[in-house]
Write an enzyme that holds these catalytic residues in place. Sequence first.
Site, PDB file in Angstrom:
ATOM      1  N   PRO A   2      37.121  46.018-107.945  1.00  0.00           N
ATOM      2  CA  PRO A   2      38.233  45.902-107.002  1.00  0.00           C
ATOM      3  C   PRO A   2      37.959  46.714-105.737  1.00  0.00           C
ATOM      4  CG  PRO A   2      39.055  46.232-109.231  1.00  0.00           C
ATOM      5  CD  PRO A   2      37.561  46.413-109.291  1.00  0.00           C
ATOM      6  N   GLU A   3      38.077  46.057-104.597  1.00  0.00           N
ATOM      7  CA  GLU A   3      37.821  46.703-103.316  1.00  0.00           C
ATOM      8  C   GLU A   3      39.130  47.216-102.713  1.00  0.00           C
ATOM      9  OE1 GLU A   3      34.909  47.277-102.217  1.00  0.00           O
ATOM     10  OE2 GLU A   3      33.511  45.706-102.852  1.00  0.00           O
ATOM     11  N   HIS A  90      42.660  47.098-124.634  1.00  0.00           N
ATOM     12  CA  HIS A  90      42.107  47.753-123.451  1.00  0.00           C
ATOM     13  C   HIS A  90      43.184  48.406-122.584  1.00  0.00           C
ATOM     14  CE1 HIS A  90      38.272  46.073-124.499  1.00  0.00           C
ATOM     15  NE2 HIS A  90      38.703  44.830-124.363  1.00  0.00           N
ATOM     16  N   ARG A 108      36.005  47.550-119.337  1.00  0.00           N
ATOM     17  CA  ARG A 108      34.695  48.188-119.247  1.00  0.00           C
ATOM     18  C   ARG A 108      34.773  49.715-119.181  1.00  0.00           C
ATOM     19  NH1 ARG A 108      31.708  44.117-114.894  1.00  0.00           N
ATOM     20  NH2 ARG A 108      32.460  42.192-115.831  1.00  0.00           N
ATOM     21  N   ARG A 151      21.597  57.517 -85.265  1.00  0.00           N
ATOM     22  CA  ARG A 151      21.324  57.015 -86.614  1.00  0.00           C
ATOM     23  C   ARG A 151      20.493  55.741 -86.526  1.00  0.00           C
ATOM     24  NH1 ARG A 151      25.301  58.995 -90.176  1.00  0.00           N
ATOM     25  NH2 ARG A 151      24.001  58.145 -91.849  1.00  0.00           N
TER      26      ARG A 151
END
Length: 271
Positions: A2-3, A90, A108, A151
Amino acid sequence: MPELPEVETTVRGLARFLDGEQIVSVRVNRPDMRRPFPPGLVQAMTGATISGLSRRAKYGLLHTDRDQTLVFHLGMSGRWRIDPEEADKHDHLVLATRDHVFALNDPRRFGSVDLLLAPELDLWPPFAALGPEPLGEMLTPEHLREATRGRKQAIKLLLLDQRVVAGLGNIYVCEALWQAGINPRKAGDKVTMPQLRRLVPAIKDVLERSIRDGGSTLRDFAQPDGNLGYFATRFHVYGRERQVCHHEDGGTIRRIVQGGRSTWFCPVCQK
């Protein structure tokens, strides 16, 4: 994983039912996820009132009236289930108010739960070095100019550096760079101010559109109410290798590997 938009969607979904409510019971169904649950978590949260919810980078925060904050990370496959019809093996942490049940489900177990004193949040190591929030006022072209000055690393990789911008993930960096017309391989210090002035609103727009769409449903993610996000149907480059660019003057989407991760871009409109 999930972002940021998925975490923001989760926090907003939880807030509808949790904000201002008292936690009447807490159950921990196993000793750990990615790491052990905080000692005293049950005692600290039982009877506490949720005084607000927020997000920092890819972490969700439940603030309480006890000057403590429960911080959760969804890991690879975590999500909160609201009023599940039946228990699941879970469901590792279960909070209940008078009217609702909230189960943190993570098959997980790459997620995590921490309990922090509110005044110490900014000093917590995962937060201390974070850059500005991408949807906040502190993310400006001037900030990116300073962060990329000198950079030589590719702009794509710099944007994934949480010290430069907090919470940006691979999907949304690829999409934002496409929208801004910037080649992901370009060295950070070679990106011009006009390009950065396009990039900052592109980042915000991509994230805001994904949040409106409920996130990108990849693998196991679903919103707290069980609905699936559908921003993945709107990708312009991510996962579209060998497909035609959506820009009229674009080419064919390419995939390269940068820093061990895939990058998708259009070699024509992102010269």
